[in-house]
Design a protein around this motif. Structure first.
Motif, PDB file in Angstrom:
ATOM      1  N   LEU A  88      36.571  76.178  37.801  1.00  0.00           N
ATOM      2  CA  LEU A  88      37.315  76.577  37.024  1.00  0.00           C
ATOM      3  C   LEU A  88      36.282  76.668  35.810  1.00  0.00           C
ATOM      4  O   LEU A  88      37.168  77.897  34.480  1.00  0.00           O
ATOM      5  CB  LEU A  88      38.156  75.486  36.641  1.00  0.00           C
ATOM      6  N   ALA A  91      36.259  80.576  33.918  1.00  0.00           N
ATOM      7  CA  ALA A  91      37.001  81.343  34.275  1.00  0.00           C
ATOM      8  C   ALA A  91      37.440  81.026  32.268  1.00  0.00           C
ATOM      9  O   ALA A  91      38.099  81.751  31.380  1.00  0.00           O
ATOM     10  CB  ALA A  91      38.755  80.421  34.220  1.00  0.00           C
ATOM     11  N   THR A  92      36.727  80.096  31.509  1.00  0.00           N
ATOM     12  CA  THR A  92      36.683  80.056  30.363  1.00  0.00           C
ATOM     13  C   THR A  92      35.306  80.176  29.561  1.00  0.00           C
ATOM     14  O   THR A  92      35.442  80.192  28.187  1.00  0.00           O
ATOM     15  CB  THR A  92      36.623  78.605  30.251  1.00  0.00           C
ATOM     16  N   VAL A 294      43.729  77.065  30.843  1.00  0.00           N
ATOM     17  CA  VAL A 294      42.714  76.971  32.001  1.00  0.00           C
ATOM     18  C   VAL A 294      41.439  75.571  31.703  1.00  0.00           C
ATOM     19  O   VAL A 294      40.658  75.181  32.146  1.00  0.00           O
ATOM     20  CB  VAL A 294      41.631  77.992  32.472  1.00  0.00           C
ATOM     21  N   SER A 295      40.853  76.042  30.118  1.00  0.00           N
ATOM     22  CA  SER A 295      40.415  75.282  29.441  1.00  0.00           C
ATOM     23  C   SER A 295      40.451  74.090  29.810  1.00  0.00           C
ATOM     24  O   SER A 295      39.864  72.837  29.195  1.00  0.00           O
ATOM     25  CB  SER A 295      39.956  75.912  28.135  1.00  0.00           C
TER      26      SER A 295
END
Length: 350
Positions: A88, A91-92, A294-295
């Motif tokens: 994930l 995505a950040t 998401v972060s």
């Protein structure tokens, strides 16, 4: 009947994870609370929740050894949960800012990271560290401290005790660098831009870059943050390279060629997912409105994983590894500062 038995077994397996997950969550929540207290008292957290989680987990392990009821859940948080967090993370991080930075900056930071990785690894090996431990220390120093160690650990299948030691000593050095680096900048009469280059290339975490650069002025903060972003973007490619090299760590030279693992083992799924999500973020498919939550999920999962790693570590092993790991930390940060001063001092008069 066989299908029903399989469902019962799967359900039982999932339920078996609950005790260990709950314990890991409790340690992680405690780390977040302590981090918030730090922020309230000092304006920011001197010791990040990620580091606090692994330290608190290790302290708890001093007085309590988890039995079989907890081990499966703790191991689940320490490995699969950490792998999801690494995936994930892509995505950040956006590569769009590189367009404004330009190719020379990108090339310079890439060279710096490669030199720091190789130099840090050689220092670790020269000090007698195992190969995986030397890689963890090198990655933490060269890229982004604790986050890089957490991301690289599952790629090279590092042991929990090595991850804990690497994070603990890197965290200490990170705070020392933040406190002492501005004094070095003043002593060398560095301009804001040149000091931003030095801070961006040597300080571990993005918040620490801002803290170190702020005393030198806003330009130092902007330059430092930009360079730090490029270093963070090296995490994906570095994990990919280490994933390809990791099988060679499991045997003697040449042994890997005779027993070459499948491609899915050479390139872990979460590294591929990281790169795919990074590309999606860079082309705009993942916007800032989605990247921000998401972060936060990444931070939560990483703290949970670090708590589990701490619970799985015998602190006595950390004490035994202490002197060598501490020496490697000091020597490696010295290497980073020495190499970073070359481009930084070229900008002293700018």
């Amino acid at each position: 009947m066989a299908e029903a038995d399989g469902q019962v077994k799967a359900k039982g397996g999932a339920l078996a994870l609950v005790p260990g997950i709950l314990v890991s969550m409790a340690v992680g929540i405690l780390a977040w609370v302590v981090g918030r207290i730090e922020t309230q008292l000092f304006g920011h957290a001197w010791i990040e929740p990620l580091v606090l989680a692994i330290l608190l987990g290790a302290l708890i392990r001093l007085v309590w050894t988890p039995d079989g009821r907890f081990l499966s859940g703790i191991n689940f948080c320490a490995k699969p949960v950490l792998e999801v967090a690494v995936a994930l993370l892509g995505a950040t991080v956006s590569a769009q800012a590189l367009a404004a930075a330009g190719l020379p900056l990108l090339a310079g930071v890439v060279v710096f990271v490669v030199v720091a990785m190789i130099g840090g690894y050689l220092i670790g090996k020269a000090m007698g560290l195992p190969a995986r431990m030397a890689i963890l220390m090198a990655a933490g120093n060269a890229i982004c401290g604790n986050s890089a160690i957490a991301a690289v650990a599952p790629v090279i299948r590092a042991e929990a005790k090595d991850v804990a030691a690497a994070i603990a000593f890197t965290a200490v050095m990170g705070v020392i660098v933040v406190l002492l680096l501005p004094a070095l900048g003043v002593a060398l009469s560095m301009s804001e831009q040149s000091f931003g280059v030095l801070a961006g290339l040597t300080v571990y975490a993005v918040p620490q870059v801002l803290a170190a650069a702020a005393p030198m002025g806003p330009v130092a903060v902007q330059v430092g943050a930009m360079i730090k972003l490029v270093r963070v973007l090296m995490l994906g490619p570095m994990c990919l390279v280490l994933g390809l090299l990791a099988p060679r760590l499991d045997g003697a030279p040449g042994e890997g060629a005779a027993r070459r693992p499948p491609l899915r083992h050479l390139v872990p799924w979460f590294v591929v997912a990281f790169l795919v999500l990074l590309a999606a973020r860079s082309v705009g498919w993942i916007g800032e409105d989605l990247a921000a939550p998401v972060s936060m999920v990444v931070k939560i999962l990483t703290v949970l994983a670090m708590a589990a790693l701490g619970l799985g570590v015998d602190p006595r092993g950390l004490v035994q590894a202490g002197p060598r790991v501490a020496a490697v930390s000091v020597l490696t940060i010295g290497l980073l500062i020495g190499v970073a001063l070359v481009p930084a001092l070229l900008l002293v008069r700018s």
